[in-house]
Design a protein around this motif. Sequence first.
Motif, PDB file in Angstrom:
ATOM      1  N   ASN A  12       0.891  -1.155   0.000  1.00 53.52           N
ATOM      2  CA  ASN A  12       0.000   0.000   0.000  1.00 53.52           C
ATOM      3  C   ASN A  12       0.932   1.208   0.000  1.00 53.52           C
ATOM      4  N   ALA A  13       1.152   1.786  -1.176  1.00 54.14           N
ATOM      5  CA  ALA A  13       2.129   2.861  -1.332  1.00 54.14           C
ATOM      6  C   ALA A  13       1.742   4.103  -0.538  1.00 54.14           C
ATOM      7  N   ALA A  14       0.447   4.387  -0.436  1.00 55.95           N
ATOM      8  CA  ALA A  14       0.006   5.578   0.292  1.00 55.95           C
ATOM      9  C   ALA A  14       0.383   5.484   1.771  1.00 55.95           C
ATOM     10  N   GLU A  15       0.334   4.279   2.324  1.00 58.91           N
ATOM     11  CA  GLU A  15       0.672   4.068   3.739  1.00 58.91           C
ATOM     12  C   GLU A  15       2.122   3.646   3.936  1.00 58.91           C
ATOM     13  N   GLU A  39       6.523 -14.148  -4.098  1.00 59.07           N
ATOM     14  CA  GLU A  39       7.430 -14.810  -3.150  1.00 59.07           C
ATOM     15  C   GLU A  39       7.036 -14.400  -1.726  1.00 59.07           C
ATOM     16  N   VAL A  40       6.288 -15.280  -1.042  1.00 58.81           N
ATOM     17  CA  VAL A  40       5.768 -14.927   0.282  1.00 58.81           C
ATOM     18  C   VAL A  40       6.854 -14.812   1.339  1.00 58.81           C
ATOM     19  N   ASN A  41       8.032 -15.346   1.070  1.00 65.72           N
ATOM     20  CA  ASN A  41       9.123 -15.281   2.047  1.00 65.72           C
ATOM     21  C   ASN A  41      10.153 -14.210   1.717  1.00 65.72           C
ATOM     22  N   ALA A  42       9.795 -13.270   0.862  1.00 68.89           N
ATOM     23  CA  ALA A  42      10.724 -12.191   0.520  1.00 68.89           C
ATOM     24  C   ALA A  42      11.049 -11.368   1.763  1.00 68.89           C
ATOM     25  N   THR A  43      12.306 -10.965   1.865  1.00 64.18           N
ATOM     26  CA  THR A  43      12.730 -10.134   2.992  1.00 64.18           C
ATOM     27  C   THR A  43      12.313  -8.691   2.752  1.00 64.18           C
ATOM     28  N   LEU A  44      12.286  -7.908   3.812  1.00 64.40           N
ATOM     29  CA  LEU A  44      11.931  -6.495   3.668  1.00 64.40           C
ATOM     30  C   LEU A  44      12.934  -5.777   2.767  1.00 64.40           C
ATOM     31  N   LEU A  45      14.204  -6.147   2.855  1.00 55.75           N
ATOM     32  CA  LEU A  45      15.213  -5.553   1.982  1.00 55.75           C
ATOM     33  C   LEU A  45      14.885  -5.833   0.516  1.00 55.75           C
ATOM     34  N   ARG A  46      14.541  -7.077   0.192  1.00 59.41           N
ATOM     35  CA  ARG A  46      14.183  -7.437  -1.181  1.00 59.41           C
ATOM     36  C   ARG A  46      12.903  -6.727  -1.616  1.00 59.41           C
ATOM     37  N   ILE A  47      11.943  -6.616  -0.709  1.00 62.34           N
ATOM     38  CA  ILE A  47      10.683  -5.932  -1.008  1.00 62.34           C
ATOM     39  C   ILE A  47      10.948  -4.472  -1.365  1.00 62.34           C
ATOM     40  N   ARG A  48      11.820  -3.836  -0.622  1.00 65.66           N
ATOM     41  CA  ARG A  48      12.171  -2.439  -0.924  1.00 65.66           C
ATOM     42  C   ARG A  48      12.850  -2.328  -2.280  1.00 65.66           C
ATOM     43  N   GLU A  49      13.730  -3.298  -2.598  1.00 65.17           N
ATOM     44  CA  GLU A  49      14.386  -3.305  -3.906  1.00 65.17           C
ATOM     45  C   GLU A  49      13.352  -3.455  -5.020  1.00 65.17           C
ATOM     46  N   LEU A  50      12.387  -4.362  -4.831  1.00 66.45           N
ATOM     47  CA  LEU A  50      11.339  -4.568  -5.835  1.00 66.45           C
ATOM     48  C   LEU A  50      10.493  -3.312  -6.022  1.00 66.45           C
ATOM     49  N   ALA A  51      10.148  -2.660  -4.917  1.00 67.47           N
ATOM     50  CA  ALA A  51       9.350  -1.436  -4.995  1.00 67.47           C
ATOM     51  C   ALA A  51      10.115  -0.363  -5.769  1.00 67.47           C
ATOM     52  N   ARG A  52      11.419  -0.291  -5.555  1.00 72.30           N
ATOM     53  CA  ARG A  52      12.257   0.677  -6.269  1.00 72.30           C
ATOM     54  C   ARG A  52      12.302   0.325  -7.754  1.00 72.30           C
ATOM     55  N   GLU A  53      12.567  -0.958  -8.070  1.00 70.43           N
ATOM     56  CA  GLU A  53      12.663  -1.404  -9.462  1.00 70.43           C
ATOM     57  C   GLU A  53      11.357  -1.189 -10.218  1.00 70.43           C
ATOM     58  N   GLN A  54      10.226  -1.422  -9.541  1.00 69.85           N
ATOM     59  CA  GLN A  54       8.917  -1.320 -10.184  1.00 69.85           C
ATOM     60  C   GLN A  54       8.348   0.089 -10.145  1.00 69.85           C
ATOM     61  N   GLY A  55       9.025   1.010  -9.448  1.00 72.20           N
ATOM     62  CA  GLY A  55       8.518   2.369  -9.324  1.00 72.20           C
ATOM     63  C   GLY A  55       7.216   2.423  -8.546  1.00 72.20           C
ATOM     64  N   ASP A  59       9.191   6.389  -1.854  1.00 76.62           N
ATOM     65  CA  ASP A  59      10.236   6.278  -0.828  1.00 76.62           C
ATOM     66  C   ASP A  59      10.356   4.824  -0.379  1.00 76.62           C
ATOM     67  N   PRO A  60      10.934   3.971  -1.220  1.00 82.41           N
ATOM     68  CA  PRO A  60      11.012   2.549  -0.903  1.00 82.41           C
ATOM     69  C   PRO A  60      11.730   2.237   0.408  1.00 82.41           C
ATOM     70  N   ASP A  61      12.700   3.058   0.795  1.00 79.74           N
ATOM     71  CA  ASP A  61      13.448   2.796   2.026  1.00 79.74           C
ATOM     72  C   ASP A  61      12.596   2.982   3.285  1.00 79.74           C
ATOM     73  N   ALA A  62      11.456   3.628   3.152  1.00 78.41           N
ATOM     74  CA  ALA A  62      10.572   3.861   4.303  1.00 78.41           C
ATOM     75  C   ALA A  62       9.491   2.790   4.443  1.00 78.41           C
ATOM     76  N   ILE A  63       9.443   1.830   3.528  1.00 83.31           N
ATOM     77  CA  ILE A  63       8.419   0.775   3.587  1.00 83.31           C
ATOM     78  C   ILE A  63       8.624  -0.074   4.834  1.00 83.31           C
ATOM     79  N   THR A  64       7.517  -0.349   5.526  1.00 83.04           N
ATOM     80  CA  THR A  64       7.542  -1.195   6.717  1.00 83.04           C
ATOM     81  C   THR A  64       6.441  -2.242   6.627  1.00 83.04           C
ATOM     82  N   TRP A  65       6.507  -3.219   7.516  1.00 81.72           N
ATOM     83  CA  TRP A  65       5.478  -4.246   7.569  1.00 81.72           C
ATOM     84  C   TRP A  65       4.181  -3.672   8.145  1.00 81.72           C
TER      85      TRP A  65
END
Length: 72
Positions: A12-15, A39-55, A59-65
Motif C-alpha cells: 500500500n504505497a500511500a501508507e 514470493e511470500v518469504n521475501a525479505t523487507l530488503l528485497r521488497i524495498r528493492e522490488l518497490a524501487r525497481e517497479q517504481g 520512498d522505498p526505504d521507508a516501507i515497513t510491515w
Amino acid sequence: MQHLSKFGIYLNAAEGKVVRINSPYWFPEEPDWVLLTSEVNATLLRIRELAREQGASSDPDAITWGRIPLLD
C-alpha cells in the motif's frame, strides 16, 4: 486452487506498508494494494528493492510491515 495466484507480498504505497498474504483469510483490494511479488518469504530488503525497481513507491526505504485487518 485459485487462491494460490493471489498469495504474495502486497504494497500500500500511500501508507508505505506491506503485508504478506499466504492464506485465503483476506486479500488486499486494488487499487490501494499492489502485488509486488508472489514470493511470500521475501525479505523487507528485497521488497524495498522490488518497490524501487517497479517504481511502486516514492520512498522505498521507508516501507515497513503492516498488518492484515481483523475480520468480524
